[in-house]
Write a protein that holds these residues in place. Structure first.
Motif, PDB file in Angstrom:
ATOM      1  N   ASP A  25      -3.779   3.193 -17.922  1.00  0.00           N
ATOM      2  CA  ASP A  25      -2.970   2.755 -19.068  1.00  0.00           C
ATOM      3  C   ASP A  25      -2.207   1.493 -18.676  1.00  0.00           C
ATOM      4  O   ASP A  25      -1.500   1.477 -17.662  1.00  0.00           O
ATOM      5  CB  ASP A  25      -1.993   3.874 -19.447  1.00  0.00           C
ATOM      6  N   LYS A  34       1.406   1.862 -17.737  1.00  0.00           N
ATOM      7  CA  LYS A  34       1.791   2.683 -16.583  1.00  0.00           C
ATOM      8  C   LYS A  34       1.412   1.960 -15.292  1.00  0.00           C
ATOM      9  O   LYS A  34       0.557   2.397 -14.517  1.00  0.00           O
ATOM     10  CB  LYS A  34       1.129   4.057 -16.666  1.00  0.00           C
ATOM     11  N   TYR A  87      -7.054   1.294 -19.495  1.00  0.00           N
ATOM     12  CA  TYR A  87      -7.583   2.521 -20.092  1.00  0.00           C
ATOM     13  C   TYR A  87      -7.331   2.409 -21.586  1.00  0.00           C
ATOM     14  O   TYR A  87      -6.177   2.373 -22.042  1.00  0.00           O
ATOM     15  CB  TYR A  87      -6.880   3.751 -19.520  1.00  0.00           C
ATOM     16  N   ASP A  88      -8.405   2.342 -22.369  1.00  0.00           N
ATOM     17  CA  ASP A  88      -8.289   1.997 -23.784  1.00  0.00           C
ATOM     18  C   ASP A  88      -9.379   2.726 -24.561  1.00  0.00           C
ATOM     19  O   ASP A  88     -10.468   2.190 -24.786  1.00  0.00           O
ATOM     20  CB  ASP A  88      -8.420   0.472 -23.937  1.00  0.00           C
TER      21      ASP A  88
END
Length: 271
Positions: free
Chosen positions: A180, A183, A209-210
């Motif tokens: 992410d 993060k 991350y998507d």
């Protein structure tokens, strides 16, 4: 040109999606080759131009028969296909049982991938270990990239695999963390683990991350792909990776000499 090998230490951190998105954004002509012995995902997830299904019989399996007479660009491309969108791919095996038909092709295939005149090759090698049949592809690559997530278990397996991999490859090594983008602390923890290791990891990348962006590479995307975090981060990564492998290294010459003492031309003539 050059071979880039993508692999994971354990689990499914998104190697295939990473290969697809990097291939779509690669700044030079490129071929995505599925070398994962677990079986092809691309033939299931993606389509040919016009939405037609890909031919699952044309790819690594058909190449295994034709390649015994010699490998070169024309042979490789004759067993490749084009995805809707223009990316050239070599579809992998349908099931692990078909890997036995590869025989001794892995070694010359890796060398040929790394010496193609017409394109770079991104090889999706899936999960790897010391006894993996696709290890010769990893060993022939100019750049080996291990893909992981920022979870504790993924990083632990990454550390173990890096410690083992360093004894089997001489190529440049990189790590790509799928996490992410909000993060960043988790990504920094991965870098801290790498800093504490004796293994030299020359290149480090963070791919967003998507799930919404990744859905485009599974036939489920909606909206504008170029606005997704996945594409924004992958664009820079593809450009940097392509730059890293742009020039041949001593490793390339050593691999060619070891595999074909008569020279690279011997490989192309099937000697």
């Amino acid at each position: 040109m050059a071979l880039v090998a993508l692999a994971s230490a354990k689990g499914s951190p998104g190697v295939t999606t990473t290969g697809l998105v990097l291939g779509a954004l690669w700044p030079r002509q490129v071929l995505l080759a599925e070398c994962d012995p677990a079986g092809s995902d691309v033939a299931i997830r993606m389509t040919a131009p016009g939405g037609q299904p890909l031919n699952s019989d044309r790819g690594l399996v058909s190449l295994a028969a034709a390649g015994r007479k010699g490998l070169d660009d024309d042979v490789i491309l004759a067993h490749s296909q084009q995805l809707d969108g223009g990316l050239d791919v070599m579809v992998g095996v349908r099931s692990p049982e078909q890997i036995g038909g590869m025989g001794g092709l892995w070694h010359p295939l890796g060398l040929t991938f790394n010496q193609m005149f017409s394109a770079d090759v991104i090889a999706d090698c899936g999960r790897i270990g010391p006894a993996s049949p696709q290890l010769p592809i990893i060993q022939a690559a100019r750049l080996v990239v291990l893909v992981c997530t920022a979870t504790g278990s993924s990083v632990a397996h990454l550390r173990e695999r890096l410690s083992s991999l360093v004894h089997h490859v001489d190529a440049k090594i990189g790590v790509l963390v799928v996490a992410d983008p909000k993060k960043r602390d988790g990504v920094k923890q991965v870098w801290s683990v790498l800093d504490a290791m004796s293994v030299r990891v020359e290149h480090r990348w963070h791919l967003a991350y998507d799930p919404a962006g990744a859905a485009f590479f599974d036939g489920r995307g909606q909206g504008r792909l170029n606005r997704t975090p996945l594409i924004r981060t992958a664009s820079d990564i593809a450009a940097e990776m392509a730059s890293v492998v742009a020039m041949p290294t001593q490793h390339d010459f050593d691999m060619a000499q070891a595999a074909f003492p008569d020279g690279a031309d011997g490989a192309r003539e099937g000697r």
